[in-house]
Design a protein around this motif. Structure first.
Motif, short mmCIF file in Angstrom:
data_model
loop_
_atom_site.label_atom_id
_atom_site.label_comp_id
_atom_site.label_asym_id
_atom_site.label_seq_id
_atom_site.Cartn_x
_atom_site.Cartn_y
_atom_site.Cartn_z
N GLU A 113 -2.54 -0.99 -1.10
CA GLU A 113 -1.23 -0.77 -1.72
C GLU A 113 -0.82 0.69 -1.58
OE1 GLU A 113 0.98 -1.05 -6.06
OE2 GLU A 113 -0.88 -2.17 -5.75
N ARG A 114 -1.76 1.62 -1.80
CA ARG A 114 -1.48 3.05 -1.64
C ARG A 114 -1.09 3.36 -0.19
NH1 ARG A 114 -5.22 3.84 -5.42
NH2 ARG A 114 -7.00 3.83 -4.03
N ARG A 117 2.43 2.03 0.45
CA ARG A 117 3.43 2.89 -0.19
C ARG A 117 3.62 4.18 0.61
NH1 ARG A 117 5.08 1.32 -5.18
NH2 ARG A 117 3.77 -0.20 -6.25
#
Length: 129
Positions: A113-114, A117
């Protein structure tokens, strides 16, 4: 008791494509299907190699140029590019893109997810230039 012959292991989806792409990336230049077959150890039939190359051509993962009566093939995409193409193809086949993307994103682990993003932030910043 008769000895049973073991069937060869069935390769996973995309595994042969990955092998062929890998072989093309290792070539010094455009390579023939025969070269790819030899480079992979000769375990695959020549016609199988040509079929895989033709499928990769349709996906935009390889290019080809006439070489006498045959073709010489070049990798136009790496493994990540081919995987991304498959992901876009699946997304394009669904009617509710938002639901598919939302389900995908909620299934990501914290590290992925990081990473996503960060990549989205980069593409947004590049669009402002």
């Amino acid at each position: 008791m008769a000895e049973q012959r073991q069937r060869p292991r069935r390769r996973g989806q995309g595994e042969l494509e990955a092998l062929v792409l890998s072989a093309l990336r290792e070539a010094d230049g455009p390579a023939t299907a025969g070269w790819v077959q030899e480079h992979l150890g000769g375990d695959l039939a020549y016609t199988t190699v040509v079929t895989i190359l033709t499928r990769l051509l349709a996906k935009g993962a390889v290019t080809r140029e006439r070489a006498g009566r045959s073709f010489a093939w070049t990798s136009a995409s790496d493994q990540a590019g081919l995987a991304a193409h498959r992901m876009r193809k699946v997304l394009d086949s669904e009617s509710d893109r938002e639901a598919v993307l939302a389900s995908f994103v909620t299934g990501l682990g914290p590290d992925d997810e990081r990473l996503l993003r960060g990549l989205l932030g980069q593409s947004r910043n590049e669009g402002e230039d």
